[in-house]
Design a protein around this motif. Structure first.
Motif, PDB file in Angstrom:
ATOM      1  N   ILE A 117       0.853  -1.182   0.000  1.00 49.53           N
ATOM      2  CA  ILE A 117       0.000   0.000   0.000  1.00 49.53           C
ATOM      3  C   ILE A 117       0.887   1.230   0.000  1.00 49.53           C
ATOM      4  N   SER A 118       0.726   2.071  -1.002  1.00 48.56           N
ATOM      5  CA  SER A 118       1.631   3.208  -1.111  1.00 48.56           C
ATOM      6  C   SER A 118       1.186   4.369  -0.235  1.00 48.56           C
ATOM      7  N   GLU A 119       2.137   5.233   0.075  1.00 48.56           N
ATOM      8  CA  GLU A 119       1.886   6.344   0.975  1.00 48.56           C
ATOM      9  C   GLU A 119       0.815   7.284   0.426  1.00 48.56           C
ATOM     10  N   SER A 120       0.028   7.833   1.315  1.00 51.10           N
ATOM     11  CA  SER A 120      -1.021   8.793   0.986  1.00 51.10           C
ATOM     12  C   SER A 120      -2.103   8.252   0.062  1.00 51.10           C
ATOM     13  N   SER A 121      -2.158   6.949  -0.111  1.00 50.79           N
ATOM     14  CA  SER A 121      -3.237   6.425  -0.949  1.00 50.79           C
ATOM     15  C   SER A 121      -4.451   6.113  -0.090  1.00 50.79           C
ATOM     16  N   PHE A 122      -5.592   5.867  -0.743  1.00 52.37           N
ATOM     17  CA  PHE A 122      -6.829   5.551  -0.043  1.00 52.37           C
ATOM     18  C   PHE A 122      -7.278   4.197  -0.541  1.00 52.37           C
ATOM     19  N   LEU A 123      -7.173   3.221   0.326  1.00 52.99           N
ATOM     20  CA  LEU A 123      -7.512   1.850  -0.043  1.00 52.99           C
ATOM     21  C   LEU A 123      -8.821   1.443   0.609  1.00 52.99           C
ATOM     22  N   ALA A 124      -9.764   0.978  -0.195  1.00 55.01           N
ATOM     23  CA  ALA A 124     -11.006   0.461   0.372  1.00 55.01           C
ATOM     24  C   ALA A 124     -10.974  -1.059   0.302  1.00 55.01           C
ATOM     25  N   VAL A 125     -11.569  -1.691   1.311  1.00 55.50           N
ATOM     26  CA  VAL A 125     -11.575  -3.147   1.390  1.00 55.50           C
ATOM     27  C   VAL A 125     -13.024  -3.623   1.458  1.00 55.50           C
ATOM     28  N   VAL A 126     -13.389  -4.544   0.589  1.00 52.96           N
ATOM     29  CA  VAL A 126     -14.739  -5.107   0.655  1.00 52.96           C
ATOM     30  C   VAL A 126     -14.650  -6.624   0.780  1.00 52.96           C
ATOM     31  N   GLY A 127     -15.758  -7.209   1.157  1.00 49.55           N
ATOM     32  CA  GLY A 127     -15.792  -8.658   1.289  1.00 49.55           C
ATOM     33  C   GLY A 127     -16.960  -9.044   2.158  1.00 49.55           C
ATOM     34  N   PRO A 128     -17.455 -10.262   2.059  1.00 45.24           N
ATOM     35  CA  PRO A 128     -18.572 -10.678   2.916  1.00 45.24           C
ATOM     36  C   PRO A 128     -18.124 -10.782   4.373  1.00 45.24           C
ATOM     37  N   ASN A 129     -19.087 -10.927   5.276  1.00 46.37           N
ATOM     38  CA  ASN A 129     -18.760 -11.105   6.693  1.00 46.37           C
ATOM     39  C   ASN A 129     -17.882 -12.334   6.868  1.00 46.37           C
ATOM     40  N   GLY A 130     -16.860 -12.206   7.673  1.00 46.93           N
ATOM     41  CA  GLY A 130     -16.014 -13.358   7.930  1.00 46.93           C
ATOM     42  C   GLY A 130     -14.936 -13.584   6.892  1.00 46.93           C
ATOM     43  N   SER A 131     -14.759 -12.639   5.954  1.00 49.81           N
ATOM     44  CA  SER A 131     -13.768 -12.865   4.904  1.00 49.81           C
ATOM     45  C   SER A 131     -12.366 -12.457   5.308  1.00 49.81           C
ATOM     46  N   GLY A 132     -12.216 -11.820   6.479  1.00 44.76           N
ATOM     47  CA  GLY A 132     -10.873 -11.472   6.934  1.00 44.76           C
ATOM     48  C   GLY A 132     -10.554  -9.988   6.885  1.00 44.76           C
ATOM     49  N   LYS A 133     -11.547  -9.147   6.561  1.00 42.71           N
ATOM     50  CA  LYS A 133     -11.278  -7.709   6.434  1.00 42.71           C
ATOM     51  C   LYS A 133     -10.791  -7.111   7.747  1.00 42.71           C
ATOM     52  N   SER A 134     -11.538  -7.385   8.834  1.00 38.60           N
ATOM     53  CA  SER A 134     -11.156  -6.827  10.134  1.00 38.60           C
ATOM     54  C   SER A 134      -9.809  -7.369  10.574  1.00 38.60           C
ATOM     55  N   THR A 135      -9.547  -8.633  10.226  1.00 36.94           N
ATOM     56  CA  THR A 135      -8.255  -9.224  10.579  1.00 36.94           C
ATOM     57  C   THR A 135      -7.132  -8.470   9.874  1.00 36.94           C
ATOM     58  N   LEU A 136      -7.366  -8.143   8.617  1.00 39.10           N
ATOM     59  CA  LEU A 136      -6.367  -7.391   7.854  1.00 39.10           C
ATOM     60  C   LEU A 136      -6.078  -6.054   8.530  1.00 39.10           C
ATOM     61  N   CYS A 137      -7.150  -5.362   8.943  1.00 39.00           N
ATOM     62  CA  CYS A 137      -6.981  -4.078   9.618  1.00 39.00           C
ATOM     63  C   CYS A 137      -6.234  -4.237  10.938  1.00 39.00           C
TER      64      CYS A 137
END
Lengths: 270, 266, 289
Positions: free
Chosen positions: C26-46
């Motif tokens: 993830i490059s500096e100053s970029s804005f990355l959005a993450v999508v996925g169904p519940n339980g797909s690992g998004k919160s874990t990534l954060c």
């Protein structure tokens, strides 16, 4: 079983009037969405349906039962209520037991309870989770556990308070299909929701509330053609309605299918 | 999970804001004063001292803090239920009492018992009066800040503050839980067995959701650098003065002298 | 600037990993959005980016998470999450410190913990209050606010610590439409005013399309889609993984075969994109007719 609300007035203990004289009739088998900004009184209204709140003035009748003369537990046989936060009711160690809690309180036979629980779990798609601990499930799944526990009581009327919050596409699809199925079985379904798109796809009648009063009550297309009134009640129209308006299509359009139909017609007319 | 759409009034109910000089004192000054008054009242051998302290020290201080009615009323609320019961119980049944003042049938009201009751009520008045005066004139946040600045563990102060602020939230949660369970057919006013089964349905979710909340809060605290290993500063300033520092030492010395005197008198 | 290198993570007591072999830069100053169904690992990534994993949640971590050259597993948590990485959670209520009585003090809480001197603290807090339009709420108790207001205060409280990375875990999931709008306007302010790297989990496609430079989709712990918001949001793969395309996309798709949507135009993810495309298609038809 009809719901009959007559000149309902309700105030909080500090004296603030929350409902200022509502009257509405909800017939058996109707699919009603109650919409409006926070503080409009939506939750307060539906809590009168199962007796959690009693009218200060006026009356609420479920079938021929006046809610003033019945306890919440008694009215729970007629009105099933899904609350917003499943973590504020789950306490059993297995999903099965949690779903059985309601029927158990109705003092049904063990065979009947087993039948109801299995049916309810199948309806919400959690049959293979019956032996799991509810807190091993994701929060969105726990919401379905709570819903199953209400479905297992097999009440003619269902009240859903913000059922769509926290659900992903799978969850919304399952919920939508479930609502359609239950309505086909003849159940009355009342939902409070901010998700206009979901409501437009699954509900036929809309009650618009503002500051403790009903400002609009009618069929879906009727309600969503009154854009000014909706804006005054701080309601954002469904996405397809906004799209159709921006394209100046003949309205009202509320769902993707309706849009496709109307748009195709205008193209053919070109 | 979802935020309740009607947030109940969640402010601390015991602090009564006033524009009085008493409110402006440093919290430690008030804490030390309250402690001294209570300890002197409790340890005094002279039976009239507690009541005199209450009437001639605590009430005037309350008046100075514009809290006269509040302290007076609250103290009476604490005391009144006990006046009759303590007087009668001690009056009739104080062990070793002999001097009878008044008798009804087999029950004799004795002087020693009444004296004991008088002293006990005096002590309760001092305790309640000083405690209430402290609570009404000092916000717990300020008191906690003052203590933390003197070495009180930060984590403990945090726990006290959140417990106070979250109590109404817990009450609201308990109500929401009761509503949800009643809506699933739970009878809350049936026979004993039914009610004891109801207990788990009401307490279980409270505990579970509290545990989940605690986990979320712990992470939120990390996100606010709660465990940063440096010494913490404070946005709020507590006003102290040399005069108050001296007064605190003076009160503590007075207390020591008084205790020594009482011990010597024994 | 943020690099995940073949990361596989399993929560303690879990049978299966929540994230499989994730590699992401993830490059500096970029804005990355993450999508996925519940339980797909998004919160874990954060949680990985913030350092909560592995410091708070233990479990098994394979691979590396490197932020500004530092391996998060080898850096103590107090040096990671604030000052480096600010985190905004889903539940507005649980995010409030609980120890502060006014909004102003609440926002200062993080700075107090970092030992910032009072005068500097005061200035920074006032600046942030103004930036997020919270000046009217300064003396209110944080617990008396609406959901949207609470989330704005949470955002301000984290932003005032000047993190280089801001992670937002579904900040509007529990809010009504008005609260959602408030929070997104606050995020817009943030993005316009400061060069932070933002990572946001969010499913409201219109807002993602408005802010994000890049969108990734997770499914069952794996990274399955990665590209520009419009491309990913209109990809048919989204339906397969349980995220689903927006209704605007569905509307365009359903009329595409009848010529209702221009063949050379990418499908729309937002209202504006949809209006533009449909108008063009209609003009084309009008010319034909």
């Amino acid at each position: 079983m009809n719901i009959s609300v007559n000149d309902l007035h309700f105030s909080y203990p500090n004296g603030v009037e929350v409902l200022g004289g509502l009257s509405v009739e909800i017939g058996s088998g109707e699919r009603l969405a109650i919409i409006g900004q926070n503080g409009a009184g939506k939750s307060t209204l539906v809590k009168h349906f199962n007796g959690l709140l009693k009218p200060a003035r006026g009356a609420v009748n479920i079938g021929d039962r006046d809610t003033k003369n019945h306890s919440v537990a008694q009215l729970a046989r007629c009105v099933g209520f899904l609350f917003q936060n499943p973590d504020e009711q789950i306490f059993k160690k297995r999903v099965f037991e949690e779903v059985a809690f309601g029927p158990d309180n109705l003092e049904l036979s063990p065979e009947e309870i087993e039948k109801r629980v299995s049916t309810a779990l199948a309806q919400v798609g959690l049959s293979d989770m019956r032996e799991r601990h509810p807190y091993d499930l994701l929060p969105a799944q726990r919401k379905f556990v709570a819903l199953a526990s209400v479905l297992a009581m097999d009440t003619p009327i269902l009240v859903l308070d913000e059922p769509t919050i926290g659900q992903d596409r799978y969850g919304l699809t399952r919920l939508g299909t479930l609502i359609d199925d239950l309505a086909q079985q003849g159940k009355t379904i009342i939902a409070i929701s901010h998700d206009m798109d979901f409501c437009a796809e699954h509900f036929e009648r809309f009650l618009v509330m503002k500051q403790g009063r009903i400002v609009m009550d009618g069929a879906k297309h009727q309600v969503f053609s009154h854009n000014e009134l909706l804006a005054k009640a701080y309601i954002e129209s469904p996405q397809m309605t906004r799209l159709a308006l921006a394209l100046e299509l003949p309205g009202p359009v509320t769902t993707v299918n309706e849009f496709a139909d109307v748009y195709a017609k205008t193209l053919r007319g070109c | 999970m979802p935020v309740t759409l009607f947030a109940p009034k969640l402010s601390y109910a015991f602090f009564l804001p006033r524009t009085s000089p008493l409110h402006k004192f440093h919290p430690l000054t008030k804490l030390v004063a309250a402690l001294c008054i209570v300890l002197i009242g409790f340890l005094a051998s002279w039976p009239h001292l507690p009541l005199l302290l209450f009437v001639f020290l605590i009430l005037p201080l309350a008046a100075w803090g514009q809290l006269f009615r509040d302290v007076g009323r609250a103290t009476l609320t604490v005391i009144l239920p006990f006046v009759l019961s303590i007087s009668l119980v001690q009056g009739f049944f104080y062990p070793g009492a002999t001097h009878v003042i008044f008798s009804i049938g087999p029950f004799a009201l004795k002087e020693e018992g009444l004296l004991f009751a008088y002293r006990t009520l005096g002590k309760i008045s001092v305790l309640a009066g000083a405690g209430l005066l402290l609570m009404f004139s000092t916000h717990p946040a300020d008191l906690m800040l003052a203590l933390v600045q003197r070495g009180f563990p930060n984590a403990l102060a945090y726990i006290v503050m959140t417990a106070i602020q979250l109590l109404p939230h817990m009450q609201a949660k308990a109500t929401a839980i009761a509503n949800a369970q009643r809506a699933r057919g739970l009878e809350t006013d049936a026979n004993f067995w039914r009610r004891s089964r109801a207990l788990l349905a009401l307490v279980g979710p409270l505990v579970f959701s509290a545990l989940i909340d605690v986990n979320e809060r712990a992470l939120a605290l990390e996100a606010r650098a709660f465990s940063a290993p440096c010494s913490k500063t404070s946005l709020k300033e507590l006003h102290d003065s040399r005069g108050q520092v001296l007064a605190r030492w003076a009160m503590l010395i007075l207390l020591m002298v008084f205790i020594a005197w009482q011990i010597w008198e024994l | 600037m943020i690099q995940l290198d073949r990361v596989t993570y399993t929560y303690p007591h879990a049978k299966l990993p929540s994230l499989y072999d994730i590699s992401l830069k993830i490059s500096e100053s970029s804005f990355l959005a993450v999508v996925g169904p519940n339980g797909s690992g998004k919160s874990t990534l954060c949680a990985l980016v913030a350092g909560f994993i592995p410091h708070h949640f233990h479990g098994t971590l394979q691979g590396q998470v490197i932020i500004d050259g530092r391996d998060t597993a080898a850096t103590p948590l107090s040096k990671l999450v604030t000052p480096q990485v600010g985190f905004v959670f889903q539940n507005p209520f649980n995010q409030l410190s609980g120890a502060k009585l006014t909004v102003r003090e609440e926002i200062a809480f993080g700075l107090e913990n970092l030992g910032v001197p009072r005068s500097e603290m005061s200035q920074r807090v006032d600046r942030v209050l103004e930036l997020f339009g919270l000046t009217e709420l300064v003396h209110r108790s944080p617990y008396e606010l609406s959901g949207g207001e609470m989330q704005r205060v949470a955002l301000a409280s984290v932003f005032v610590m000047e993190p280089r990375v801001l992670v937002l875990d579904e900040p509007t999931a529990q809010l009504d439409p008005w609260g959602t709008r408030q929070v997104f306007e606050a995020i817009r302010t943030l993005v316009q005013n400061k060069r932070v790297t933002v990572i946001m989990i969010e499913d409201k496609s219109e807002w993602i399309a408005a802010f994000a430079d890049r969108l990734i989709a997770l499914h069952e712990g794996r990274l399955v889609l990665d590209g520009s918001p419009r491309t990913v949001l209109t990809s048919s793969h989204l339906d397969e993984i349980g995220v689903g395309v927006s209704r605007y996309t569905q509307a365009a798709r359903s009329t595409q075969s009848a010529g209702g949507w221009p063949r050379d135009l990418e499908l729309p993810a937002t209202l504006d994109q949809a209006v533009a495309g449909f108008k063009r298609a209609r003009k084309f038809y009008e010319h034909l007719g």
